[in-house]
Design an enzyme around this catalytic site. Structure first.
Site, PDB file in Angstrom:
ATOM      1  CG  ASP A 159      -0.155   0.088   2.534  1.00 28.02           C
ATOM      2  OD1 ASP A 159      -0.079   1.184   3.117  1.00 28.02           O
ATOM      3  OD2 ASP A 159       0.390  -0.951   2.975  1.00 28.02           O
ATOM      4  CB  SER A 160       0.904   4.259   0.648  1.00 29.00           C
ATOM      5  OG  SER A 160       1.252   5.615   0.611  1.00 29.00           O
ATOM      6  CB  ALA A 161       5.756   4.328   0.447  1.00 30.51           C
TER       7      ALA A 161
ATOM      8  CG  PHE B 230      -4.241  -2.000  -1.206  1.00 27.39           C
ATOM      9  CD1 PHE B 230      -5.119  -2.564  -2.123  1.00 27.39           C
ATOM     10  CD2 PHE B 230      -3.859  -2.769  -0.114  1.00 27.39           C
ATOM     11  CE1 PHE B 230      -5.601  -3.858  -1.958  1.00 27.39           C
ATOM     12  CE2 PHE B 230      -4.337  -4.055   0.070  1.00 27.39           C
ATOM     13  CZ  PHE B 230      -5.205  -4.603  -0.854  1.00 27.39           C
TER      14      PHE B 230
ATOM     15  CG  HIS C 134      -3.375   7.306   0.789  1.00 27.17           C
ATOM     16  ND1 HIS C 134      -2.949   7.035  -0.486  1.00 27.17           N
ATOM     17  CD2 HIS C 134      -2.331   6.990   1.616  1.00 27.17           C
ATOM     18  CE1 HIS C 134      -1.709   6.575  -0.441  1.00 27.17           C
ATOM     19  NE2 HIS C 134      -1.319   6.531   0.810  1.00 27.17           N
TER      20      HIS C 134
END
Length: 307
Positions: free
Chosen positions: A143-145, A171, A268
């Site tokens: 997810d994200s980074a 994600f 987010h």
């Protein structure tokens, strides 16, 4: 009910106080753990282990299949987060997919800037293969980074001539550290979590003196040819919306099988809200089905007689 859940979540996220002075990385890590951390589901056993030379969590559902493994790389802007903060999300995805999962505690910036995280992600992947894991029985998620790091890990593995896994799920992936996406402007008011300055600070901490266009830092600029099937999930109420949209377009242009799911009115990494938000549960269920479907297809392909 879902609309009420979305509105309540948005109000909750916007109510979080913003510090008057920039917090230290350690203060950010403590605050992130308190805000995001959720324990693994009761039906998922959690054990501490080591993978790729780094501490890691192993999460094993009670009914885990014996033919698949999930490698999960957590988010947090390369600055915060850990396998512990993401035990709930990873455990829930693993439970729904019926897969044992491993989540390494890769090194964080600014103490360990780019490419330390990529080195650790690649080391974890390489050790799994060297220990006998069939890449066709392996899937990745992040997810994200961590979503960007999944792609960087795959690119590093491809560059080293290693076989790639069956599929990957991302994600709200952060894949452009130049922050060039139009959604930094168009979703400025919609995002209840971040400002552009927040994300730029994460990028500065991680990159140090590195080049933000380096494909291992910003996989959006990479040649994605040959990567495994990807599922990308993102919400419309986030600055990183265009990271996901542009990534999916680039992957498709380079003949990578990619599925993009855009959820209206969600923030987010909304999947963290499983059990509280209907869309989060539905998204995790789709992600689990995506992973298991590609594992099943890879296993059948391996069993098919050579032509």
């Amino acid at each position: 009910m879902s609309r009420q859940q979305r509105e309540a979540l948005d109000a909750l996220l916007r109510s979080a106080p913003r510090p008057e002075t920039p917090p230290t990385p350690e203060e950010q890590r403590t605050g992130f753990a308190a805000a995001v951390g959720r324990p693994a589901p009761e039906a998922v056993a959690v054990r501490r282990t080591v993978l790729g030379g780094r501490p890691a969590l192993e999460l094993e559902p009670a009914d885990a299949a014996d033919h698949g493994l999930l490698l999960y790389l957590h988010g947090g802007g390369y600055l915060v987060g850990s396998p512990d903060t993401h035990a709930g999300l990873v455990g829930e995805l693993a439970r729904r997919a019926g897969l044992r999962a491993l989540s390494p505690d890769y090194r964080l910036a600014p103490e360990h800037p780019f490419p330390a995280a990529v080195d650790d992600g690649f080391a974890a992947y390489r050790e799994l293969l060297e220990s006998g894991t069939d890449p066709r029985s392996l899937v990745l998620a992040g997810d994200s980074a961590g979503g960007g790091l999944v792609l960087a890990t795959l690119l590093a593995a491809r560059g080293a001539g290693l076989p790639l896994p069956a599929a990957a799920v991302l994600f709200s992936p952060w894949v452009d550290l130049t922050l060039a996406g139009a959604s930094y402007r168009s979703r400025k008011e919609a995002d209840p979590l971040f400002t552009e300055a927040d994300i730029r600070a994460y990028a500065d901490h991680y990159l140090g003196t590195g080049d933000p266009t380096d494909p291992l830092a910003s996989p959006l600029f990479a040649d994605l040819t040959g990567l495994p099937p990807l599922l990308v999930q993102v919400g419309t109420n986030e600055l990183l919306l265009d990271d996901a949209v542009r990534l999916a377009a680039r992957a498709a242009e380079q003949d990578v099988a990619v599925t993009l799911e855009v959820e209206s009115g969600l923030p987010h990494v909304f999947q963290q809200q499983f059990g509280r938000l209907d869309e989060a549960d539905a998204a995790l269920q789709r992600a689990a089905r995506f992973l298991t479907a590609h594992l099943d297809a890879a296993r059948l392909d391996a069993l098919a007689p050579a032509r």
